[in-house]
Motif scaffolding. Structure first.
Motif, mmCIF file in Angstrom:
data_model
loop_
_atom_site.group_PDB
_atom_site.id
_atom_site.type_symbol
_atom_site.label_atom_id
_atom_site.label_comp_id
_atom_site.label_asym_id
_atom_site.label_seq_id
_atom_site.Cartn_x
_atom_site.Cartn_y
_atom_site.Cartn_z
ATOM 1 N N LEU A 1526 0.848 -1.196 0.000
ATOM 2 C CA LEU A 1526 0.000 0.000 0.000
ATOM 3 C C LEU A 1526 0.885 1.249 0.000
ATOM 4 C CD1 LEU A 1526 -2.615 -1.126 2.673
ATOM 5 C CD2 LEU A 1526 -2.822 -1.265 0.197
ATOM 6 N N GLY A 1527 0.426 2.290 -0.684
ATOM 7 C CA GLY A 1527 1.213 3.511 -0.799
ATOM 8 C C GLY A 1527 0.951 4.495 0.324
ATOM 9 N N ASN A 1528 1.736 5.569 0.306
ATOM 10 C CA ASN A 1528 1.586 6.645 1.283
ATOM 11 C C ASN A 1528 0.284 7.416 1.040
ATOM 12 O OD1 ASN A 1528 2.317 9.804 1.872
ATOM 13 N ND2 ASN A 1528 3.150 8.422 3.422
ATOM 14 N N GLU A 1529 -0.250 8.037 2.117
ATOM 15 C CA GLU A 1529 -1.521 8.757 1.986
ATOM 16 C C GLU A 1529 -1.477 9.852 0.937
ATOM 17 O OE1 GLU A 1529 -0.014 8.076 4.788
ATOM 18 O OE2 GLU A 1529 -1.351 7.509 6.420
ATOM 19 N N ARG A 1530 -0.361 10.553 0.863
ATOM 20 C CA ARG A 1530 -0.279 11.697 -0.055
ATOM 21 C C ARG A 1530 0.429 11.350 -1.350
ATOM 22 N NH1 ARG A 1530 0.956 13.158 4.933
ATOM 23 N NH2 ARG A 1530 3.189 12.923 4.508
ATOM 24 N N GLU A 1531 1.486 10.575 -1.273
ATOM 25 C CA GLU A 1531 2.365 10.394 -2.431
ATOM 26 C C GLU A 1531 2.241 9.038 -3.103
ATOM 27 O OE1 GLU A 1531 6.259 11.161 -1.026
ATOM 28 O OE2 GLU A 1531 5.861 13.252 -0.482
ATOM 29 N N GLY A 1532 1.475 8.124 -2.524
ATOM 30 C CA GLY A 1532 1.346 6.814 -3.138
ATOM 31 C C GLY A 1532 2.622 6.001 -3.013
ATOM 32 N N ILE A 1533 2.829 5.135 -3.982
ATOM 33 C CA ILE A 1533 4.021 4.276 -3.985
ATOM 34 C C ILE A 1533 5.137 4.996 -4.723
ATOM 35 C CG2 ILE A 1533 4.963 2.054 -4.706
ATOM 36 C CD1 ILE A 1533 2.168 0.891 -4.518
ATOM 37 N N PRO A 1534 6.320 5.151 -4.110
ATOM 38 C CA PRO A 1534 7.433 5.830 -4.807
ATOM 39 C C PRO A 1534 7.804 5.118 -6.098
ATOM 40 C CG PRO A 1534 7.901 5.539 -2.466
ATOM 41 C CD PRO A 1534 6.679 4.741 -2.745
ATOM 42 N N ALA A 1535 8.400 5.903 -6.990
ATOM 43 C CA ALA A 1535 8.741 5.374 -8.312
ATOM 44 C C ALA A 1535 9.742 4.220 -8.219
ATOM 45 C CB ALA A 1535 9.293 6.492 -9.181
ATOM 46 N N ASP A 1536 10.686 4.298 -7.257
ATOM 47 C CA ASP A 1536 11.689 3.226 -7.177
ATOM 48 C C ASP A 1536 11.072 1.914 -6.704
ATOM 49 O OD1 ASP A 1536 13.123 3.923 -3.911
ATOM 50 O OD2 ASP A 1536 11.149 4.378 -4.730
ATOM 51 N N LEU A 1537 10.008 1.985 -5.893
ATOM 52 C CA LEU A 1537 9.353 0.757 -5.434
ATOM 53 C C LEU A 1537 8.405 0.196 -6.493
ATOM 54 C CD1 LEU A 1537 8.625 1.489 -1.675
ATOM 55 C CD2 LEU A 1537 10.378 0.038 -2.660
ATOM 56 N N ILE A 1538 7.881 1.067 -7.350
ATOM 57 C CA ILE A 1538 7.020 0.571 -8.432
ATOM 58 C C ILE A 1538 7.795 -0.407 -9.314
ATOM 59 C CG2 ILE A 1538 5.850 1.302 -10.559
ATOM 60 C CD1 ILE A 1538 4.755 3.655 -9.116
#
Length: 1582
Positions: A1526-1538
């Motif tokens: 699950l991603g962060n409330e504001r920023e979602g999943i960071p690009a490096d983790l995607i």
């Protein structure tokens, strides 16, 4: 259910009409209206519409439903329900009663528009109208509806129900709506939102997959696509943009479904259609538009971390949009511009900057370059330039050095060069002209206009601009004048001049046009002789002078070049009297013409000098004399021709002044310049005539009008210039200036004495009085400037007595009215005076008169300073009242401060500065009143740039006069403390206005240095009593706002250009930056002599204050951010202590050594630790007797020391320096080895590393000195060091060991050889990660010449290679943990691995069994789903997820920190679920490693995120072993983790809101996994 209820009602009633009557009885309510709707719809379905039922329906509609519609808007919360139900019932009534009812109701409703009931009624009956019979009505209705929607304030029902109903009704309505929409109409440009509303409502018919007439196919209409593009790129509200995306997506889908080629009519002949479709390229087009719509949807998020990964898709759009075969556009470029326009309009300025940079890089890094398109040029001069006006876009990138230039500014330069080179010749001129005109259309801030001008100046030379372009450049110059940053303003002017040189087509402009442009530049900021820009301009004129369009002035006669002919005629036309000159006194001519003429004369002469560079030099002199002949001829006749027209004399003198001031080359005195030498010689030949003319005009009552006061200033300016010229060439007795000084002085005194007796003075006499006082003031200033002019003639004493006896602050009476017309005369500054006694400008004349009077008094006081008594009673004989009655004079000064404007108070301050030191002891209250009045006056001017700085400087010279400071310190009275208060207020003001403190500290240090005059005691005559001033200067410096940092960055960038930017040579460096305060203080401290007792006491007092400052900063906040103000202050404290260290003796160190060692135990940033360690090393090296105290620092318990012990271990690593002055080194080495070995056993990894470094250094020293006593320890030490060298297994331990050995402090830094200002203030801050604002390069110290350099001070550069090193990645800071935080994320995960349960499979297995066992006892089923919530911050979301995971039997919940479990908000939502669910801790930095580990174990990593490749949750099949991230409330999943994910799953949405709460999203996926598991459909991931 509804059908059953309706049938039940109808079954119990034989007469439907009666039932309807019953239902309509009573007040309207939502329930009654909905029941009536059900019954009517059921009757309609049965087809029972004949006979009585039709009449009943008619009665229900007319009698009940229509009134309900009109009453419902005010019916409270139930109103909307009644409205909708009544509308639906009304439609059924119209169908039951026949078309006549629908027509009648529609006609009535049309007349009532735009009321909401009328809109609802029309939406209800429109489907009942007939296509043929009611076609006119349908057309009227459609036109009215569309016009109502386009008006912008239509009810929501128009777009939601009325327009869709009309579209569905019949083709005439649709055609009428389309025609109305396509018509231009008023305000068509600003109605994008309403148009998209209408188009969205009609989209099902205008964009239909069924065959339809071409004129009703929106895809073929250019206006439709322009509206969609406007909505995509420029719409301010999200709903309008959403409608535009919907229309685009529907059009693409329809095109694909129809499988037919189509083309929107061409908009121009140079590019593709706005929209086209080809079945052959269906797949490519679908991919293009899919990516396009994806990008536009992602841009709605306004979050740069989400948008950046999508930008590569924008590159692919360009690759498809441009044909590789013929290099032309395949897709209309305006579509791509919409994406950039949307990014430029974003509220997130980071996104705007990213969009601008991405666009600029299209022509910087892309190959081949995108082809030319008029749309592209229009976009550049429109939205792009609007975006470029934001100053914040030009900030430095992280890690970029100060002064290296704005990345965006440099990309803009590259872009413009590439784009202009691409343009066809005919388009190049149009584009550049429009670009420059857009620069002149708005007020630009200093930074954007600078970089735009620099980009223009970089465009390769071409003939692109004519007269209109040159005028546009002049307009841009006017825009640059509005900024306060002088250096940036000057640099922009330089670049604009270079633009003109590079781009102007000389055949289209005349020399008059060029000279008019050049004179609009400020010569004191950008265009001056002796600069490279001046040389470039001369060279351009030399090459092109024969090709300029014929000028209106002069021409070529075959012997002279066109430039020389033009300038010769220009001078002749300027000098000769205009035909309209009447001979009477008029107003002064504008200085602009004199500036223009002098500028062109100097340019022409330098051009001629270029031609004759390798030939005869005499020709240059002859050309200059030819130019000057008309002027010199006129000047030579001034003294003898009393009838020369006044305007001509004014012009000649103006030109003389401008030539003398502009001819000196920058960077030289002018003595070696041939042009300046010839000019001086020529002017001196006419000096006698000019001097006599000035004498006559100033003394013979020829100046009679208010306008003549400007002439007086001109004459005095000429006199000052001639005087300076005579002094420069050697003052000789009997020269023309000497001969007029005495007559001039005597005549002025005579006029002033005679004017005192007049009761009703005339205007002419009052003007002469003002002129006389101004002349005396000019003479006094000349004497101060040139002592050789001392007025020591026999009549000097009468002048002194006259000035001293002159009544101070005497107001000039307004002159009596004379019988003459009131003539209006503009002054030089643009103001207007009338020659009448009622003139409102008389107050300014009086102010100037008072100012000149105080100038004379200032000169008098300076001349007779020794005669000023300390008390007026001390004077026996008062021959000079103003001098010998100082109290009365000082009171007059206070009085005049209340009436003088800001620009006239400087001489008053100077007078006060000479009076107050004498009176401070006897008239302290009066002196304090002077301080307060002066400070109040100066502080009120802080927003007035032109007057604030000179007045502040005069104020500082007055109040902080060394004599005043000395007397105040001796008395220690109220004045002493008031001076200190003012000092604090000045320092406080400098935090808001940069440069204020600079003036104070510079003056004080200069005065203290000057006061010494070879006597060391004098250097600190007053400094010791104001040591807090030096203390504050040593630590001064604020943390600037982002906009202030940007200005400083750009100014540094311009300064680094050096001579490449002429503004650097022309504009004087005011040295107002904060770091010059510290430079001034440090250079002053370097002048102190440690062997002098008074100096030593001052140094010791300052050092104690600095240590107290450091201790106070540490107490205020134990932990602080890097580069915060607290960090910077502490850093400056220890830098200053290092500078002072050579003057410390042992006795003084005995008192402060404990404080220094205590500072080593304090939590500090790395840079501060290095300074503390350095000074401890120097102390132990110079005074080894302090070693016992140093060893005591290692005796505290480990818990108290924590990682602070690393400071002392770092000191120990420089043991070779410490023991240099110790004869018996054996004991010290033994102690060092003992301490190092002891701390090698510490639990803390950082401490062990530092101890190993110290051990290695000490052991190598033992072996080098061949101490045999240490051989017994050889085995233990060698084993320890060998084990350190071969570290393995535990993450990055070996790498950390190597890094700490390579660190500059242990490998390169030498405490003695590197002891210099360069290391202290530049190298060490740079290497230790301090912000660039704190780096003070050595050349800054050298350029600050106000304080002399001490040869004995450490001004030399570093003796090692330390300055050549780059900053490393090892930093020494107190963190209370291991060194992992200094490493990268992966390294940090390795360090923490030993305490993470999942790092040990047995522990993880036991944990799972424990929870499985607990769950089995309760009959609970455990799945194989792992939910990872490490990125989630809010305890409420974590608590809710914990509860959800426990309920649905998840295998584990992974969180970022297990401490969240103790949070009350977490517990409130989890309701003890954490007791029944495995909770694991994985910090965000460790997620990459954890996910990779789970992949190895066979888990499929699933991300809950919307991406370009995400799968629909409804179609996705979960594997049994699933890991849900699950991603962060504001920023979602960071690009490096995607990039670590196996698949992304998104939840299908139907609404407008873009996202769900993260807990809700997680719960939906957890349930879907559980549902599939329960149904037995779990399989491989789809």
């Amino acid at each position: 259910m509804e059908r059953v209820l309706a049938d039940a009602l109808l079954a119990h009633s034989r007469e439907p009409g009666a039932l309807l009557g019953v239902l309509c009885g009573g007040e309207a309510s939502a329930e009654r209206a909905e029941t009536l709707r059900l019954v009517l719809q059921r009757l309609e379905e049965r087809g029972a519409g004949a006979g009585g039922l039709a009449e009943a329906a008619h009665e229900v509609a007319r009698g009940h439903l229509v009134p309900w519609l009109h009453a419902s808007p005010g019916g409270g919360p139930a109103g909307p329900r009644v409205l909708r139900a009544a509308s639906a019932a009304l439609r059924s009534c119209a169908r039951l009663a026949g078309p006549e009812l629908a027509v009648a109701l529609a006609e009535e409703a049309l007349r009532e528009l735009p009321n909401v009931p009328a809109v609802e009624l029309l939406a209800a009956v429109a489907p009942c109208l007939r296509a043929l019979d009611d076609a006119p009505l349908l057309r009227r209705l459609a036109r009215a509806s569309v016009e109502l929607a386009l008006a912008g304030d239509a009810p929501p029902a128009v777009g939601a129900r009325l327009l869709p109903a009309l579209a569905q009704s019949a083709e005439p309505a649709l055609r009428a709506a389309w025609d109305t929409l396509a018509s231009p109409g008023p305000g068509a440009e600003g109605r994008t939102g309403p148009e998209l509303l209408v188009l969205s409502a009609l989209a099902e018919k205008l964009l239909s997959s069924r065959a339809r007439h071409e004129d009703l196919d929106a895809r073929l209409c250019g206006r439709f696509w322009r509206t969609v593009q406007a909505g995509l790129g420029r719409a301010q509200d999200a709903l309008t943009r959403k409608r535009a995306r919907y229309l685009l997506q529907r059009a693409v889908q329809v095109s694909a479904e129809l499988a037919m080629d189509c083309t929107c009519g061409p908009q121009d002949t140079m590019g593709p259609s706005l929209f086209w479709w080809s079945e052959k390229k269906k797949d490519e087009l679908l991919k293009f538009w899919e990516n396009y719509i994806l990008i536009m949807e992602v841009l709605e998020g306004n979050q740069i971390h989400v948008i950046k990964p999508v930008l590569p898709k924008l590159n692919s759009l360009f690759e498809y949009a441009v044909s590789e075969e013929n290099g032309c556009w395949l897709v209309h470029p305006s579509w791509l511009m919409c994406i950039y326009a949307r990014m430029f309009e974003s509220e997130n300025k980071i996104l705007t900057k990213e969009g601008v940079i991405h666009f600029l890089e299209l022509y910087a890094v892309r190959s081949p370059l995108p082809p030319y398109s008029p749309e592209l040029s229009k976009f550049i001069t429109g939205p792009l330039m609007d975006a470029l006006s934001e100053s914040c876009l030009y900030s430095r990138s992280p890690g970029q050095l100060l002064g290296s230039g704005s990345p965006l500014g440099l990309k803009l330069q590259t872009f413009l060069v590439a784009y202009v080179s691409l343009l066809p010749e005919e388009a190049k001129s149009r584009f550049l002209l429009k670009f420059i005109q857009r620069m002149a259309d708005r007020h630009w801030c200093a930074v954007p206009v600078l970089f735009l001008s620099r980009a223009l100046a970089s465009v390769p030379r071409c003939k692109a601009l004519g007269g209109e372009g040159l005028l546009a450049l002049r307009d841009v110059l006017q825009c640059t004048m509005m900024t306060h940053q002088v250096l940036l303003r000057g640099a922009a002017q330089c670049y604009l001049l270079q633009t003109a040189i590079h781009l102007v087509d000389v055949e289209k402009v005349s020399l008059s046009d060029v000279s008019a442009f050049l004179v609009s530049l400020r010569q004191e900021e950008s265009l001056a002789r002796g600069t490279r820009l001046w040389t470039e301009l001369c060279d351009w004129l030399r090459i092109n002078e024969k090709y300029f369009r014929q000028s209106s002035i002069g021409g070529s006669d075959g012997h002279e070049t066109s430039l020389n002919a033009y300038v010769k005629n220009l001078v002749q036309e300027f000098v000769k009297s205009p035909g309209w000159e009447t001979g009477e006194s008029g107003f002064m001519p504008d200085w602009l013409e004199a500036r223009l003429t002098s500028l062109m004369v100097l340019l022409a002469v330098d051009v001629e000098e270029m031609k004759t560079q390798f030939r005869e030099k005499q020709r240059t002199q002859n050309v200059l004399r030819i130019f000057l002949d008309p002027l010199l001829d006129a000047l030579g006749k001034l003294g003898t021709n009393a009838y020369m027209p006044l305007l001509r004399t004014d012009r000649c003198l103006q030109l003389l002044v401008r030539l003398l001031r502009s001819s000196v080359p920058r960077g030289s005195s002018g003595q070696d310049d041939e042009v300046f030498t010839v000019l001086q010689t020529s002017v001196l030949s006419a000096a006698e005539s000019v001097a006599q003319f000035v004498l006559r005009r100033l003394t013979m009552n020829e100046l009679q009008s208010v306008a003549d006061l400007d002439r007086c200033q001109l004459y005095l300016t000429v006199l000052a210039e001639l005087t300076s010229l005579q002094v420069k060439l050697g003052w000789k007795a009997g020269n023309p200036i000497t001969r007029i000084i005495s007559p001039l002085k005597n005549a002025c005194i005579h006029h002033l004495q005679g004017a005192e007796d007049e009761q009703e003075p005339t205007l002419g006499r009052q003007v002469q009085r003002v002129v006389s006082m101004a002349t005396l003031a000019a003479l006094c200033e000349a004497v101060d400037r040139h002592p050789v002019l001392q007025l020591d003639s026999p009549d000097a004493e009468p002048m002194d007595r006259f000035l001293s006896a002159l009544p101070l602050n005497q107001m000039l009476k307004k002159p009596r009215s004379e019988e003459q017309n009131s003539c209006v005369h503009p002054l030089e500054n643009g103001s207007v005076f009338e020659d009448s006694p009622s003139s409102q400008g008389w107050g300014k004349i009086v102010a100037q008169y008072l100012h000149d009077q105080w100038v004379c008094l200032c000169w008098l006081l300076r001349k007779h300073r020794l005669l000023i008594p300390a008390m007026e009673s001390d004077t026996l004989e008062c021959c000079l009242p103003a001098v010998q009655m100082p109290v009365q004079t000082l009171r007059s000064a206070l009085d005049v401060l209340t009436v003088l404007p800001a620009g006239h108070i400087l001489p008053v301050f100077r007078c006060m500065g000479m009076l107050v030191p004498k009176l401070l002891a006897s008239e302290e209250s009066l002196c304090m009143e002077s301080f307060d009045m002066a400070w109040k006056t100066v502080s009120s001017l802080s927003n007035t740039q032109l007057t604030f700085w000179p007045n502040l400087k005069a104020f500082v010279h007055f109040v902080f006069n060394n004599d005043i400071l000395t007397v105040a310190a001796e008395l220690k009275g109220q004045a002493y403390f008031r001076i200190k208060e003012i000092m604090c207020e000045i320092i406080q003001t400098s935090s808001m206005k940069t440069g204020v403190f600079n003036i104070l500290i510079r003056h004080c240090c200069q005065s203290w240095v000057a006061a010494s005059s070879g006597v060391s005691q004098g250097l600190l005559s007053s400094a010791k009593d104001y040591s807090e001033l030096v203390l504050e200067a040593c630590v001064f410096g604020t943390v600037f706002r982002r906009d202030q940092r940007l200005i400083q960055d750009v100014q540094t960038f311009i300064e680094n250009l050096g001579q490449d930017c002429a503004a650097n040579l022309i504009i004087e460096d005011t040295m107002r930056e904060d770091y010059y305060v510290r430079i001034c203080a440090v250079k002053f401290l370097c002048l102190l002599d440690g062997s002098d007792m008074s100096h030593n006491l001052f140094i010791e007092d300052l050092a104690i204050r600095l240590l107290d400052k450091d201790e106070s900063a540490s107490r205020s906040r134990t932990r602080y951010h890097e580069n915060s103000l607290q960090h910077r202050v502490k850093n400056r404290v220890w830098q200053t202590l290092l500078v002072l260290f050579p003057r410390f003796d042992q006795n003084f160190l005995n008192g402060i050594i404990d404080k220094i060692f205590h500072a080593g135990f304090t939590n500090n940033q790395a840079s501060i630790k290095y300074f503390i360690e350095w000074i401890i090393i120097l102390i132990l090296h110079k005074f080894p007797q302090f070693l016992p105290k140093f060893w005591d620092c290692f005796s505290y318990g480990e818990e108290k020391l924590k990682t602070s012990i690393c400071t002392f271990l770092s000191v120990l690593s420089h043991l070779d320096i410490i023991i240099q002055n110790i004869p018996e080194k054996k004991l010290v080495l033994k102690q060092a080895l003992t301490v190092a070995l002891q701390w090698c056993l510490s639990h803390n990894f950082s401490v062990r590393l530092y101890a190993l470094v110290a051990l290695k250094k000490a052991w190598h020293l033992c072996k080098a000195l061949q101490f045999e006593e240490c051989d017994a320890w050889s085995t233990v030490i060698e084993c320890s060091l060998s084990q350190a060298e071969s570290m393995h297994g535990a993450g990055n331990a070996r790498k950390n060991w190597q890094r700490i050995q390579d660190h500059f402090f242990f490998s390169t830094f030498h405490p003695l050889k590197d002891y210099c200002l360069e290391t202290i203030f530049y190298t060490l801050p740079r290497l230790s990660g301090v912000t660039e604002e704190e780096w003070i390069a050595l050349d800054k110290f050298a350029s600050f010449t106000d304080i002399p350099s001490n040869e004995g001070s450490p001004w030399y550069q570093s003796g090692t290679a330390l300055s050549e090193l780059s900053p490393g990645d090892w930093s020494q800071e107190d963190r209370g943990s291991t060194l992992g935080e200094a490493d990268s994320q992966s390294e940090c995960a390795d360090v923490q691995k030993k305490i993470i349960p999942w790092g040990h499979k047995a522990l993880e297995s036991d944990l799972e069994l424990l929870f499985q066992d607990r769950a089995a006892k309760l009959g609970k089923s455990i799945s194989r789903l792992i939910v990872v919530a490490s990125l989630i911050d809010k305890p409420t979301n974590l608590g809710g997820l914990c509860r959800t995971c426990e309920v649905f039997g998840a295998a584990a919940l992974v969180v970022g920190s297990l401490q969240c479990v103790s949070d009350r908000q977490f517990q409130h939502l989890s309701v003890s679920a954490e007791q029944w669910l495995p909770l694991l801790e994985v910090r965000p930095a460790q997620l990459t490693h954890y996910l990779q580990q789970k992949k190895v174990e066979g888990y499929t990593v699933i991300g809950v995120e919307q991406t370009a490749q995400s799968s629909d949750l409804a179609q996705f099949r979960f594997p049994e072993k699933s890991l849900l991230l699950l991603g962060n409330e504001r920023e979602g999943i960071p690009a490096d983790l995607i990039q670590q994910l196996d698949v992304c799953v998104e939840i299908p949405q139907q609404g407008i809101i873009r996202s769900l709460n993260v807990h809700v999203s997680g719960a939906l996926l957890i349930w879907e996994y559980t549902r599939q598991q329960l149904l037995g459909c779990v399989g491989p991931a789809s």
